[in-house]
Enzyme design. Structure first.
Site, short mmCIF file in Angstrom:
data_model
loop_
_atom_site.label_atom_id
_atom_site.label_comp_id
_atom_site.label_asym_id
_atom_site.label_seq_id
_atom_site.Cartn_x
_atom_site.Cartn_y
_atom_site.Cartn_z
N ASN A 30 0.86 -1.18 0.00
CA ASN A 30 0.00 0.00 0.00
C ASN A 30 0.90 1.23 0.00
O ASN A 30 2.03 1.17 0.46
CB ASN A 30 -0.83 0.04 1.28
CG ASN A 30 -2.01 -0.88 1.23
OD1 ASN A 30 -1.99 -1.89 0.54
ND2 ASN A 30 -3.04 -0.54 1.97
N ARG A 31 0.36 2.34 -0.43
CA ARG A 31 1.08 3.61 -0.33
C ARG A 31 0.99 4.10 1.11
O ARG A 31 -0.10 4.33 1.60
CB ARG A 31 0.40 4.66 -1.19
CG ARG A 31 0.91 4.72 -2.57
CD ARG A 31 0.23 5.89 -3.29
NE ARG A 31 -0.05 5.51 -4.66
CZ ARG A 31 0.89 5.41 -5.60
NH1 ARG A 31 2.15 5.68 -5.32
NH2 ARG A 31 0.58 5.05 -6.81
#
Ligand code: C5P
Length: 222
Positions: A30-31
């Site tokens: 995920n960012r």
């Protein structure tokens, strides 16, 4: 010994992304820069808490003065969190990957002329939900909700679903510039409803949240 309103309190903080391997050199993630979780841990340490900081591979350096647990995957993160219990509070600021690759390769996948690799996925454990219903549940469990639409509605439903005490909700739609930026605009959802905080620096959000945590733990048995 530490001084401050959280002296003698143990608080677990998760932060950063998790990395889920595809093969030894590739992963899905995920960012998440880890900026907000790191700022929260720092603010809790400043109030005297003993912080166990469980972090995935983040962009920012971990805070000083914590018990540092570096992890890679969601499964590793869950294990580190469970090992850190019991605790007075647990704050889940990590952006955990919802899925891991169930057919990850032990050696590097090669480009072939015969076709593209097919990834298969398995669901990762929901650490926040698991801790919220654990027999060693901390007195205060705080989750985060990054939403792009209907922020309060979705976050309120998430609080119920996960079984945590508070949800710190924020609007991460690209127009806000919050993702990866230095500011945040959050709404705290608790059993009494929604508390909208004005847009401010992530460090200031962290300090205000640490104060709110400290107040909530007052009167709770150590
Ligand atoms: O369901 P969602 O991922 O939006 O929930 C976000 C909250 O749940 C965050 O507090 C996050 O740290 C936590 N979480 C977790 N384990 C997961 C997924 C999310 O602890 N597998």
């Amino acid at each position: 010994l530490a001084d401050g309103p959280l002296a003698g309190r143990k608080i677990v903080v998760t932060s950063g992304p998790t990395h889920e391997p595809i093969d030894p050199v590739r992963y899905i993630a995920n960012r998440s820069s880890g900026a907000q979780g790191t700022a929260i841990a720092r603010a809790l340490v400043a109030l005297g808490a003993e912080v166990v900081f469980v972090t995935g591979p983040a962009d920012v350096a971990p805070p000083e003065g914590v018990v540092l647990k570096r992890v890679e995957t969601a499964n590793d993160m869950r294990k580190a969190v469970m090992e850190a219990l019991p605790a007075d509070a647990a704050i889940f600021a990590a952006a955990v990957a919802d899925w891991r690759v169930s057919n990850a390769a032990d050696s590097k996948m090669k480009k072939t002329k015969t076709g593209l690799p097919a990834l298969e996925f398995a669901e990762n454990p929901d650490i926040l939900a698991d801790v919220s219903k654990d027999k060693a549940r901390p007195a205060l469990v705080v989750g985060f909700a990054a939403e792009t639409d209907d922020v309060i509605e979705n976050a309120t439903a998430k609080r119920k679903r996960k079984g945590c005490d508070w949800i710190v909700a924020n609007d991460v739609s690209p127009k806000t510039g919050i993702m990866g930026g230095s500011e945040n605009a959050v709404t705290i959802i608790d059993e009494n409803g929604a508390d909208n905080w004005p847009r401010m620096g992530k460090d200031q959000v962290a300090r205000k949240l640490a104060e709110r945590i400290s107040e909530a733990l007052q009167g709770k048995q150590k």
